[in-house]
Write an enzyme that holds these catalytic residues in place. Structure first.
Site, PDB file in Angstrom:
ATOM      1  N   LYS A 198       0.838  -1.198   0.000  1.00  0.00           N
ATOM      2  CA  LYS A 198       0.000   0.000   0.000  1.00  0.00           C
ATOM      3  C   LYS A 198       0.875   1.250   0.000  1.00  0.00           C
ATOM      4  O   LYS A 198       1.944   1.285   0.598  1.00  0.00           O
ATOM      5  CB  LYS A 198      -0.940   0.001   1.210  1.00  0.00           C
ATOM      6  CG  LYS A 198      -1.976  -1.116   1.164  1.00  0.00           C
ATOM      7  CD  LYS A 198      -2.912  -1.060   2.350  1.00  0.00           C
ATOM      8  CE  LYS A 198      -3.937  -2.196   2.283  1.00  0.00           C
ATOM      9  NZ  LYS A 198      -4.876  -2.177   3.431  1.00  0.00           N
ATOM     10  N   ARG A 264     -20.171  -4.070   3.906  1.00  0.00           N
ATOM     11  CA  ARG A 264     -19.766  -3.242   2.769  1.00  0.00           C
ATOM     12  C   ARG A 264     -20.866  -3.218   1.710  1.00  0.00           C
ATOM     13  O   ARG A 264     -21.524  -4.214   1.473  1.00  0.00           O
ATOM     14  CB  ARG A 264     -18.463  -3.767   2.179  1.00  0.00           C
ATOM     15  CG  ARG A 264     -18.095  -3.194   0.816  1.00  0.00           C
ATOM     16  CD  ARG A 264     -16.706  -3.608   0.373  1.00  0.00           C
ATOM     17  NE  ARG A 264     -15.684  -2.941   1.172  1.00  0.00           N
ATOM     18  CZ  ARG A 264     -14.388  -2.991   0.890  1.00  0.00           C
ATOM     19  NH1 ARG A 264     -13.967  -3.694  -0.147  1.00  0.00           N
ATOM     20  NH2 ARG A 264     -13.516  -2.353   1.638  1.00  0.00           N
ATOM     21  N   LYS A 279     -12.184 -10.558   7.813  1.00  0.00           N
ATOM     22  CA  LYS A 279     -10.766 -10.740   7.546  1.00  0.00           C
ATOM     23  C   LYS A 279     -10.131 -11.436   8.745  1.00  0.00           C
ATOM     24  O   LYS A 279     -10.360 -11.037   9.894  1.00  0.00           O
ATOM     25  CB  LYS A 279     -10.067  -9.394   7.308  1.00  0.00           C
ATOM     26  CG  LYS A 279     -10.375  -8.745   5.978  1.00  0.00           C
ATOM     27  CD  LYS A 279      -9.530  -7.490   5.815  1.00  0.00           C
ATOM     28  CE  LYS A 279      -9.709  -6.867   4.444  1.00  0.00           C
ATOM     29  NZ  LYS A 279      -8.858  -5.667   4.276  1.00  0.00           N
ATOM     30  N   LYS A 292      -9.792 -13.461   3.467  1.00  0.00           N
ATOM     31  CA  LYS A 292     -10.972 -12.598   3.524  1.00  0.00           C
ATOM     32  C   LYS A 292     -12.124 -13.359   2.896  1.00  0.00           C
ATOM     33  O   LYS A 292     -12.031 -13.824   1.763  1.00  0.00           O
ATOM     34  CB  LYS A 292     -10.730 -11.289   2.776  1.00  0.00           C
ATOM     35  CG  LYS A 292     -11.947 -10.353   2.810  1.00  0.00           C
ATOM     36  CD  LYS A 292     -11.662  -9.042   2.128  1.00  0.00           C
ATOM     37  CE  LYS A 292     -11.598  -9.185   0.637  1.00  0.00           C
ATOM     38  NZ  LYS A 292     -11.479  -7.879  -0.055  1.00  0.00           N
ATOM     39  N   TYR A 357     -14.866   5.826   0.152  1.00  0.00           N
ATOM     40  CA  TYR A 357     -13.909   6.262  -0.855  1.00  0.00           C
ATOM     41  C   TYR A 357     -14.445   5.918  -2.236  1.00  0.00           C
ATOM     42  O   TYR A 357     -15.353   5.100  -2.382  1.00  0.00           O
ATOM     43  CB  TYR A 357     -12.531   5.609  -0.655  1.00  0.00           C
ATOM     44  CG  TYR A 357     -12.569   4.116  -0.459  1.00  0.00           C
ATOM     45  CD1 TYR A 357     -12.526   3.240  -1.530  1.00  0.00           C
ATOM     46  CD2 TYR A 357     -12.631   3.567   0.829  1.00  0.00           C
ATOM     47  CE1 TYR A 357     -12.562   1.873  -1.345  1.00  0.00           C
ATOM     48  CE2 TYR A 357     -12.664   2.202   1.029  1.00  0.00           C
ATOM     49  CZ  TYR A 357     -12.622   1.355  -0.065  1.00  0.00           C
ATOM     50  OH  TYR A 357     -12.667  -0.009   0.119  1.00  0.00           O
ATOM     51  N   ARG A 359     -13.233   4.319  -5.728  1.00  0.00           N
ATOM     52  CA  ARG A 359     -12.145   3.428  -6.160  1.00  0.00           C
ATOM     53  C   ARG A 359     -12.061   3.364  -7.689  1.00  0.00           C
ATOM     54  O   ARG A 359     -13.058   3.179  -8.376  1.00  0.00           O
ATOM     55  CB  ARG A 359     -12.341   2.029  -5.601  1.00  0.00           C
ATOM     56  CG  ARG A 359     -11.431   0.964  -6.223  1.00  0.00           C
ATOM     57  CD  ARG A 359     -11.403  -0.298  -5.384  1.00  0.00           C
ATOM     58  NE  ARG A 359     -10.722  -0.092  -4.124  1.00  0.00           N
ATOM     59  CZ  ARG A 359     -10.513  -1.062  -3.216  1.00  0.00           C
ATOM     60  NH1 ARG A 359     -10.965  -2.285  -3.451  1.00  0.00           N
ATOM     61  NH2 ARG A 359      -9.886  -0.799  -2.092  1.00  0.00           N
ATOM     62  N   GLU A 424      -3.107   0.646  -3.859  1.00  0.00           N
ATOM     63  CA  GLU A 424      -2.832  -0.738  -3.460  1.00  0.00           C
ATOM     64  C   GLU A 424      -2.403  -1.526  -4.691  1.00  0.00           C
ATOM     65  O   GLU A 424      -3.131  -1.600  -5.684  1.00  0.00           O
ATOM     66  CB  GLU A 424      -4.066  -1.367  -2.823  1.00  0.00           C
ATOM     67  CG  GLU A 424      -3.800  -2.726  -2.206  1.00  0.00           C
ATOM     68  CD  GLU A 424      -4.970  -3.237  -1.378  1.00  0.00           C
ATOM     69  OE1 GLU A 424      -4.943  -4.414  -0.978  1.00  0.00           O
ATOM     70  OE2 GLU A 424      -5.904  -2.449  -1.131  1.00  0.00           O
ATOM     71  N   LYS A 456      -7.409   1.161   6.787  1.00  0.00           N
ATOM     72  CA  LYS A 456      -8.444   2.185   6.947  1.00  0.00           C
ATOM     73  C   LYS A 456      -9.174   2.009   8.268  1.00  0.00           C
ATOM     74  O   LYS A 456      -9.526   2.988   8.936  1.00  0.00           O
ATOM     75  CB  LYS A 456      -9.435   2.110   5.782  1.00  0.00           C
ATOM     76  CG  LYS A 456      -8.807   2.289   4.404  1.00  0.00           C
ATOM     77  CD  LYS A 456      -9.859   2.160   3.314  1.00  0.00           C
ATOM     78  CE  LYS A 456      -9.260   2.315   1.918  1.00  0.00           C
ATOM     79  NZ  LYS A 456      -8.502   1.132   1.497  1.00  0.00           N
TER      80      LYS A 456
END
Length: 714
Positions: A198, A264, A279, A292, A357, A359, A424, A456
């Site tokens: 990252k 999410r 995760k 994940k 965010y 992406r 990433e 994050k």
């Protein structure tokens, strides 16, 4: 260099007359000096001039944006015609495709230049307003902010252009045969290594970075059947934890089996599908990989699922009836859902922080060897009720925000607008295979700053609920450090040789009769200079790297500057030698081993957690080291015992020194062993090697031998 001078040295020739007249506005402020009075008439004159400059910049930016969009539309037609010609009797030649690629390179350069133009002018307006308020004592900033919002030339993010250019570039690059396949597939590789790193990206470099990547990888579009909209790139996640922040600490310390649980959804708040993700961190020594896993729920069932009222059997009943997945897949998903629901109920997990965010993902469909994602406009929002305020009410998420970044309706205490984009890079390569050269150039360039293990979730919790957090991640004290760097090698957007737009020094532009750029000037890598702009006043400035052009030769330096540089270089050399021979032997291996060291201090009452990888073999290595010391101590004790039992009086006296040496050695090694065990358990980021003890013990042993020799001889 002051901002005004930097602006003059960074002009793009074709845009010269459309930049903010920074020096002219500064001249108007001269009457605001302490020895002269700033009147209402002076203020009106300045504001009128400022409005004219804003109008000029805004109109030009909109005109250039319209022109670029029209060119992209025209290129779309040309590319489609070229693709259709492939299957005809007179297909387009290879040279024609290369010409199309050059045309696209030209458009990429124009988008890059416009982005830099916009960034530079926006900074100019911010600085001149700041200077006005300081010099005149008349506060203009909040009023002019409304004018800027009315003519938001700086708010274009070029995402739509990036997607269109990516598609065209991919068609031309593959000669009409773009790679197709499942965007989530990983190919047919078996023996491969996954590597994820990252990086932080400064806002000044975001557009350039996107344009660079799309030249090698297409933008990943999940729904190619519809026109791209800003909302399509939005990703929101709700992270869960309990009152003790057990999940936060586990993820921060990377303890074996540490979990992160989040909900999410993609797109706006109207999205009906919510993904429940878990995760799980696995240490390397376990032989397992961190995983994940996720399953989906209907948004209307999320609250009931979190309370345990909506059972797993109900959640997967329809999936079993549809028969689209195998019984084994459904069983695995059910097991995951049961474990997540059990963890939420037993650990009393609840929403703590939301991340949002937009992406942009770059990947060849069906090929996961290189996958790059860039998350912009990253924000962390409080969802917890730790302070007694129920932000989400009885719902699993608050409903007073959606995807309307920057969420101005929220109080400052409820939101953290992250200052950088997050890049990433995921590489999946064959054993022994190197990543593509362009990827290596990208991650080594001035455009990115590596931040290993950035999270994050961790950052959001650490910033949003600081009163409950004692341990903070290592990057937190570095947030105020400017991550922008000078260009280190030739990497960036470069205009084709036939391009007309270029960077030029304004003085040479005004003195040139023909308007062409002087031959003694050359682009510095991608056009960025090695200098940083500073504010005109004494306050700390928002330094920005600016576009520029410099002469091929070096500027003449004074004798004093040469002397200072020589002294500086000599001091650097001496420090490098000292570090190489005494402190860090590996630093002498070459520039690739160099590490920029800074000292950061934790805020009062906080501790900085530095990630330290601890495996079981580390404990065993510590034990082996202790046993080796102990073996030498026993050997010396045996020597001392032999001298005392079988030697004469002089030998018996000498044995005393060997006994002392053995006692010192065993005691020291025991203390060192216990200290290391404690440090390893606490995962302390310290030096574990022994640079002093070995030398002292060896010196003591040598002195004992010498004393024994002296006693025997004399």
């Amino acid at each position: 260099m002051k901002f005004g001078q930097q602006l003059q040295d960074s002009l793009i020739r074709d845009y010269y007359y459309y930049y903010i007249d920074y020096e002219g506005l500064k001249d108007l402020l001269d009457s605001g000096r302490p020895d002269e009075e700033w009147t209402e008439e002076s203020e009106e004159t300045f504001v009128r001039a400022l409005e004219e400059e804003l109008e000029k910049v805004y109109d030009f930016q909109k005109l250039r944006t319209y022109s670029i969009n029209q060119r992209v539309k025209e290129m779309d037609g040309k590319v489609q015609d070229a693709i259709r010609s492939i299957d005809t009797s007179s297909p387009l030649s290879e040279q024609a495709f290369e010409d199309l690629e050059l045309d696209l390179e030209e458009i990429l350069s124009d988008v890059h230049d416009l982005a830099k133009f916009t960034q530079l002018n926006y900074t100019g307006f911010q600085k001149i307003i700041k200077k006005h308020d300081k010099v005149t004592k008349w506060i203009l900033k909040p009023i002019f902010a409304a004018r800027l919002n009315a003519k938001p030339f700086f708010k274009d993010d070029y995402d739509n252009l990036v997607v269109k250019l990516s598609k065209l570039y991919d068609l031309v690059r593959t000669r009409g045969n773009p790679v197709k396949g499942d965007s989530s597939a990983g190919g047919s590789q078996q023996n491969f290594v996954r590597q994820t790193t990252k990086y932080w990206v400064h806002a000044d470099n975001i557009t350039e970075l996107k344009l660079l990547i799309l030249k090698h990888l297409p933008v990943l579009v999940f729904n190619a059947s519809k026109e791209f909209e800003k909302e399509d790139s939005a990703i929101s996640s709700i992270y869960f934890d309990n009152d003790n922040l057990d999940l936060y600490r586990g993820r921060l310390e990377k303890t074996e089996g540490a979990e992160a649980i989040r909900l999410r959804w993609y797109g706006g708040m109207a999205s009906d599908v919510v993904f429940v993700e878990r995760k799980t961190h696995r240490e390397d020594w376990t032989g397992e990989k961190s995983v994940k896993a996720r399953f989906s729920l209907k948004e209307k069932n999320v609250n009931a699922f979190l309370k345990g009222e909506y059972t797993v059997d109900l959640a997967f009943k329809k999936m079993r009836e549809d028969g689209k997945k195998s019984p084994k897949e459904i069983d695995d998903l059910e097991q995951l859902a049961r474990e997540v629901q059990y963890t939420v109920l037993t650990k009393k997990l609840k929403p703590v922080v939301r991340s949002f965010y937009n992406r942009t993902a770059f990947q060849l469909p069906g090929d996961a060897r290189v996958r790059i994602s860039l998350d912009t406009e990253l924000s962390m929002v409080r969802e917890d009720d730790f302070d007694g305020r129920k932000r989400a009410g009885n719902n699993w998420r608050r409903m007073d925000i959606g995807v309307d970044w920057p969420f101005n309706q929220l109080p400052d205490a409820d939101i953290e607008r992250f200052p950088y984009a997050v890049l990433e890079v995921k590489l999946q390569t064959q054993m022994g295979q190197e990543p593509p050269q362009w990827v290596r150039d990208l991650v080594a360039s001035h455009l990115v700053e590596a931040v290993p293990k950035f999270s994050k979730f961790i950052h959001g919790v650490a910033t949003m609920v600081p009163n409950k957090v004692k341990l903070i991640p290592f990057w937190m004290p570095q947030m105020d450090v400017d991550i922008r760097k000078p260009v280190t090698h030739q990497f960036g957007i470069e205009r084709p040789a036939t391009g007309s737009s270029s960077l030029v020094n304004s003085d040479d532009l005004l003195s040139s009769n023909s308007g062409d750029m002087d031959e003694e000037y050359s682009l510095d890598h991608n056009g960025d200079t090695h200098e940083y702009a500073s504010d005109d006043d004494d306050e700390a400035a928002e330094n920005i790297p600016l576009m520029g052009i410099r002469r091929s030769g070096r500027r003449p330096r004074s004798a004093q500057n040469q002397l200072n540089e020589t002294i500086h270089q000599f001091g650097s050399t001496v420090r490098s030698w000292a570090r190489a021979f005494f402190l860090e032997p590996d630093a002498s291996k070459g520039p690739q081993q160099a590490v920029l060291e800074r000292v950061f201090h934790a805020p009062p009452g906080k501790l900085i957690h530095v990630p330290v990888r601890i495996e079981p073999k580390v404990y065993f290595a510590n034990e082996r080291t202790f046993l080796s010391w102990l073996e030498i101590g026993i050997f010396l004790s045996a020597v001392a015992g032999s001298l005392h039992s079988f030697g004469d009086s002089r030998a018996q006296n000498a044995s005393f020194f060997f006994v002392c040496t053995a006692v010192v050695m065993v005691t020291y090694s025991l203390g060192l062993y216990l200290w290391r065990v404690r440090a390893i358990r606490n995962r302390r980021a310290i030096r574990y090697d022994d640079r002093i003890g070995t030398s002292i013990v060896c010196f003591t042993f040598v002195m004992s031998v010498l004393v024994n020799y002296v006693i025997q001889v004399f």
